[in-house]
Scaffold this motif. Structure first.
Motif, PDB file in Angstrom:
ATOM      1  N   GLU A 188       0.836  -1.211   0.000  1.00  0.00           N
ATOM      2  CA  GLU A 188       0.000   0.000   0.000  1.00  0.00           C
ATOM      3  C   GLU A 188       0.865   1.253   0.000  1.00  0.00           C
ATOM      4  O   GLU A 188       0.561   2.234  -0.692  1.00  0.00           O
ATOM      5  CB  GLU A 188      -0.928  -0.013   1.212  1.00  0.00           C
ATOM      6  N   VAL A 189       1.955   1.234   0.782  1.00  0.00           N
ATOM      7  CA  VAL A 189       2.868   2.381   0.827  1.00  0.00           C
ATOM      8  C   VAL A 189       3.464   2.645  -0.547  1.00  0.00           C
ATOM      9  O   VAL A 189       3.628   3.807  -0.966  1.00  0.00           O
ATOM     10  CB  VAL A 189       4.003   2.130   1.862  1.00  0.00           C
ATOM     11  N   CYS A 190       3.792   1.570  -1.261  1.00  0.00           N
ATOM     12  CA  CYS A 190       4.429   1.704  -2.589  1.00  0.00           C
ATOM     13  C   CYS A 190       3.412   1.822  -3.716  1.00  0.00           C
ATOM     14  O   CYS A 190       3.786   1.945  -4.890  1.00  0.00           O
ATOM     15  CB  CYS A 190       5.333   0.503  -2.850  1.00  0.00           C
ATOM     16  N   ASN A 191       2.129   1.737  -3.363  1.00  0.00           N
ATOM     17  CA  ASN A 191       1.051   1.842  -4.345  1.00  0.00           C
ATOM     18  C   ASN A 191       1.165   0.758  -5.425  1.00  0.00           C
ATOM     19  O   ASN A 191       1.047   1.013  -6.623  1.00  0.00           O
ATOM     20  CB  ASN A 191       1.049   3.235  -4.999  1.00  0.00           C
ATOM     21  N   ILE A 192       1.424  -0.475  -4.965  1.00  0.00           N
ATOM     22  CA  ILE A 192       1.465  -1.626  -5.870  1.00  0.00           C
ATOM     23  C   ILE A 192       0.576  -2.714  -5.283  1.00  0.00           C
ATOM     24  O   ILE A 192       0.194  -2.659  -4.111  1.00  0.00           O
ATOM     25  CB  ILE A 192       2.900  -2.185  -6.040  1.00  0.00           C
ATOM     26  N   ASN A 193       0.224  -3.717  -6.090  1.00  0.00           N
ATOM     27  CA  ASN A 193      -0.555  -4.827  -5.544  1.00  0.00           C
ATOM     28  C   ASN A 193       0.373  -5.891  -4.964  1.00  0.00           C
ATOM     29  O   ASN A 193       1.570  -5.891  -5.233  1.00  0.00           O
ATOM     30  CB  ASN A 193      -1.499  -5.425  -6.598  1.00  0.00           C
ATOM     31  N   ARG A 194      -0.182  -6.784  -4.177  1.00  0.00           N
ATOM     32  CA  ARG A 194       0.634  -7.788  -3.498  1.00  0.00           C
ATOM     33  C   ARG A 194       1.303  -8.734  -4.495  1.00  0.00           C
ATOM     34  O   ARG A 194       2.400  -9.226  -4.244  1.00  0.00           O
ATOM     35  CB  ARG A 194      -0.234  -8.581  -2.511  1.00  0.00           C
ATOM     36  N   GLN A 195       0.631  -8.977  -5.616  1.00  0.00           N
ATOM     37  CA  GLN A 195       1.222  -9.851  -6.627  1.00  0.00           C
ATOM     38  C   GLN A 195       2.536  -9.275  -7.161  1.00  0.00           C
ATOM     39  O   GLN A 195       3.480 -10.018  -7.457  1.00  0.00           O
ATOM     40  CB  GLN A 195       0.238 -10.072  -7.786  1.00  0.00           C
ATOM     41  N   SER A 196       2.582  -7.940  -7.270  1.00  0.00           N
ATOM     42  CA  SER A 196       3.812  -7.285  -7.740  1.00  0.00           C
ATOM     43  C   SER A 196       4.940  -7.493  -6.723  1.00  0.00           C
ATOM     44  O   SER A 196       6.094  -7.698  -7.097  1.00  0.00           O
ATOM     45  CB  SER A 196       3.574  -5.782  -7.934  1.00  0.00           C
ATOM     46  N   PHE A 197       4.585  -7.442  -5.433  1.00  0.00           N
ATOM     47  CA  PHE A 197       5.594  -7.693  -4.411  1.00  0.00           C
ATOM     48  C   PHE A 197       6.138  -9.109  -4.553  1.00  0.00           C
ATOM     49  O   PHE A 197       7.361  -9.324  -4.558  1.00  0.00           O
ATOM     50  CB  PHE A 197       5.004  -7.507  -3.006  1.00  0.00           C
ATOM     51  N   TYR A 198       5.259 -10.088  -4.639  1.00  0.00           N
ATOM     52  CA  TYR A 198       5.685 -11.493  -4.686  1.00  0.00           C
ATOM     53  C   TYR A 198       6.388 -11.865  -5.991  1.00  0.00           C
ATOM     54  O   TYR A 198       7.014 -12.922  -6.077  1.00  0.00           O
ATOM     55  CB  TYR A 198       4.489 -12.412  -4.447  1.00  0.00           C
ATOM     56  N   TYR A 199       6.289 -11.005  -6.979  1.00  0.00           N
ATOM     57  CA  TYR A 199       7.037 -11.234  -8.215  1.00  0.00           C
ATOM     58  C   TYR A 199       8.537 -11.134  -7.945  1.00  0.00           C
ATOM     59  O   TYR A 199       9.348 -11.825  -8.570  1.00  0.00           O
ATOM     60  CB  TYR A 199       6.631 -10.204  -9.273  1.00  0.00           C
ATOM     61  N   TYR A 200       8.909 -10.275  -6.993  1.00  0.00           N
ATOM     62  CA  TYR A 200      10.318 -10.031  -6.681  1.00  0.00           C
ATOM     63  C   TYR A 200      10.797 -10.761  -5.424  1.00  0.00           C
ATOM     64  O   TYR A 200      11.956 -11.204  -5.369  1.00  0.00           O
ATOM     65  CB  TYR A 200      10.559  -8.530  -6.493  1.00  0.00           C
ATOM     66  N   PHE A 201       9.933 -10.853  -4.418  1.00  0.00           N
ATOM     67  CA  PHE A 201      10.370 -11.387  -3.130  1.00  0.00           C
ATOM     68  C   PHE A 201       9.347 -12.372  -2.565  1.00  0.00           C
ATOM     69  O   PHE A 201       8.152 -12.192  -2.756  1.00  0.00           O
ATOM     70  CB  PHE A 201      10.588 -10.245  -2.128  1.00  0.00           C
ATOM     71  N   SER A 202       9.872 -13.365  -1.844  1.00  0.00           N
ATOM     72  CA  SER A 202       8.974 -14.379  -1.269  1.00  0.00           C
ATOM     73  C   SER A 202       8.321 -13.879   0.016  1.00  0.00           C
ATOM     74  O   SER A 202       7.231 -14.314   0.375  1.00  0.00           O
ATOM     75  CB  SER A 202       9.736 -15.674  -1.001  1.00  0.00           C
ATOM     76  N   ASP A 203       9.010 -12.971   0.723  1.00  0.00           N
ATOM     77  CA  ASP A 203       8.451 -12.406   1.951  1.00  0.00           C
ATOM     78  C   ASP A 203       9.208 -11.132   2.326  1.00  0.00           C
ATOM     79  O   ASP A 203      10.151 -10.718   1.637  1.00  0.00           O
ATOM     80  CB  ASP A 203       8.500 -13.417   3.107  1.00  0.00           C
TER      81      ASP A 203
END
Length: 199
Positions: free
Chosen positions: A32-47
């Motif tokens: 939310e802080v980065c204004n991206i969806n969670r799927q975008s986060f998990y594309y780069y990092f597992s946790d």
């Protein structure tokens, strides 16, 4: 675009670690802080922990590889401790409520990169070649020791002048560093000669 998202996540995690423990930061929150969806986060990092490790590892590697002297481990330690002093609050929050096993795993990975490169340079300088298993033993031993020292320091609240701390670590470890490399190289060489003779 991809690098921009990673950069946003890196900046956000460090900023959030200034005020709260890593264990309290969620993927939902940082997304939310980065204004991206969670799927975008998990594309780069597992946790969250992998993200924090990636940030610290990248910053430490930039410091280490920007050092001009290829064999100056004292300068390496001094630069590392200066970096840790400048980011102490961030690191304290990163290890709060985290098991020592997890801390050793992530911190160990960073330190193993440092010692791995340094040992290879010393081998070249000393004109010896270590068996891979022996090299890994040295890397693991020194990384474990430094990791323990850093964890104790983080949690103690003790302040120190980075150069003084670097000199202490350097003197404890490197007084016999080259001797250990030479000794292990001879063990492998002697074994190799024995095998050749036996065959």
């Amino acid at each position: 675009m991809k690098e921009n998202i990673k950069e946003k996540l890196s900046i956000a995690i460090k900023s959030m670690l200034e005020t709260k423990p890593l264990s309290k930061i969620t993927v939902k929150e940082i997304s939310e802080v980065c204004n991206i969806n969670r799927q975008s986060f998990y594309y780069y990092f597992s946790d969250i922990y992998e993200l924090a490790f990636d940030v610290f590892s990248s910053e430490v590697n930039k410091i280490i590889f920007n050092i001009n002297s290829t064999n100056d481990m004292l300068l390496t330690y001094t630069s590392l401790f200066n970096y840790l002093m400048d980011n102490r609050k961030v690191f304290l929050n990163a290890i709060t409520n985290i098991s020592e096993e997890s801390i050793n795993f992530y911190l160990g990975k960073i330190l193993k990169e440092i010692f791995g490169e340094f040992i290879k340079k010393r081998e070249k300088f000393l004109n010896v070649c270590l068996k891979e298993d022996n090299r890994n033993e040295l890397i693991n031993f020194y990384s474990f020791y430094i990791s323990k020292e850093l964890i104790i320091w983080f949690r103690s609240g003790e302040n120190f002048i980075p150069l003084n701390k670097a000199k202490i670590i350097y003197s404890l470890i490197h007084s016999t560093f080259d001797e250990n490399i030479i000794m292990l190289s001879k063990i492998w060489t002697s074994y190799f000669i024995f095998i050749k003779i036996w065959l």
